[in-house]
Write a protein that holds these residues in place. Sequence first.
Motif, PDB file in Angstrom:
ATOM      1  N   ASN A  27      27.622  14.113 -40.004  1.00  0.00           N
ATOM      2  CA  ASN A  27      27.390  13.928 -38.574  1.00  0.00           C
ATOM      3  C   ASN A  27      25.990  14.386 -38.187  1.00  0.00           C
ATOM      4  O   ASN A  27      25.293  15.030 -38.962  1.00  0.00           O
ATOM      5  N   TRP A  45      22.866   7.830 -35.857  1.00  0.00           N
ATOM      6  CA  TRP A  45      23.623   7.469 -37.053  1.00  0.00           C
ATOM      7  C   TRP A  45      22.718   7.517 -38.274  1.00  0.00           C
ATOM      8  O   TRP A  45      23.146   7.905 -39.348  1.00  0.00           O
ATOM      9  N   VAL A  53      26.592   2.632 -45.767  1.00  0.00           N
ATOM     10  CA  VAL A  53      27.248   3.133 -44.561  1.00  0.00           C
ATOM     11  C   VAL A  53      28.503   2.294 -44.345  1.00  0.00           C
ATOM     12  O   VAL A  53      28.441   1.118 -43.999  1.00  0.00           O
ATOM     13  N   GLN A 101      30.879   3.829 -38.853  1.00  0.00           N
ATOM     14  CA  GLN A 101      30.174   4.651 -37.869  1.00  0.00           C
ATOM     15  C   GLN A 101      31.117   4.943 -36.707  1.00  0.00           C
ATOM     16  O   GLN A 101      31.901   4.080 -36.319  1.00  0.00           O
ATOM     17  N   SER A 102      30.998   6.145 -36.155  1.00  0.00           N
ATOM     18  CA  SER A 102      31.764   6.491 -34.963  1.00  0.00           C
ATOM     19  C   SER A 102      30.985   7.562 -34.207  1.00  0.00           C
ATOM     20  O   SER A 102      29.972   8.068 -34.691  1.00  0.00           O
ATOM     21  N   PHE A 112      27.104  11.814 -33.488  1.00  0.00           N
ATOM     22  CA  PHE A 112      27.146  10.588 -34.280  1.00  0.00           C
ATOM     23  C   PHE A 112      27.779  10.920 -35.628  1.00  0.00           C
ATOM     24  O   PHE A 112      27.390  11.898 -36.268  1.00  0.00           O
ATOM     25  N   ARG A 113      28.704  10.079 -36.083  1.00  0.00           N
ATOM     26  CA  ARG A 113      29.399  10.334 -37.345  1.00  0.00           C
ATOM     27  C   ARG A 113      29.332   9.106 -38.241  1.00  0.00           C
ATOM     28  O   ARG A 113      29.418   7.972 -37.762  1.00  0.00           O
ATOM     29  N   VAL A 114      29.175   9.348 -39.533  1.00  0.00           N
ATOM     30  CA  VAL A 114      29.169   8.260 -40.504  1.00  0.00           C
ATOM     31  C   VAL A 114      30.081   8.599 -41.671  1.00  0.00           C
ATOM     32  O   VAL A 114      30.257   9.755 -42.023  1.00  0.00           O
TER      33      VAL A 114
END
Length: 66
Positions: free
Chosen positions: A12, A17, A40, A43-44, A55-57
């Motif tokens: 994160n 991202w 990747v 993504q969220s 941002f989370r990957v």
Amino acid sequence: MAILKVIEVLANSSESWEDAAQNAVSQASKTVKNIRSVYVHEQSATVKNGKIDDFRVNVKITFEVN
């Protein structure tokens, strides 16, 4: 012939991202050598007070096994 292995990593960032993906690679490279690529996968983000907070990957990191 090279043998490659894939691991899945979650990371994160409060910035972007792209920064979250870089964080995943940076942290993984501390213990995993010969990283070849990063994919990747997902993504969220979390939202706080109407703005993106985190941002989370979910990434897949490919590396060569010796």
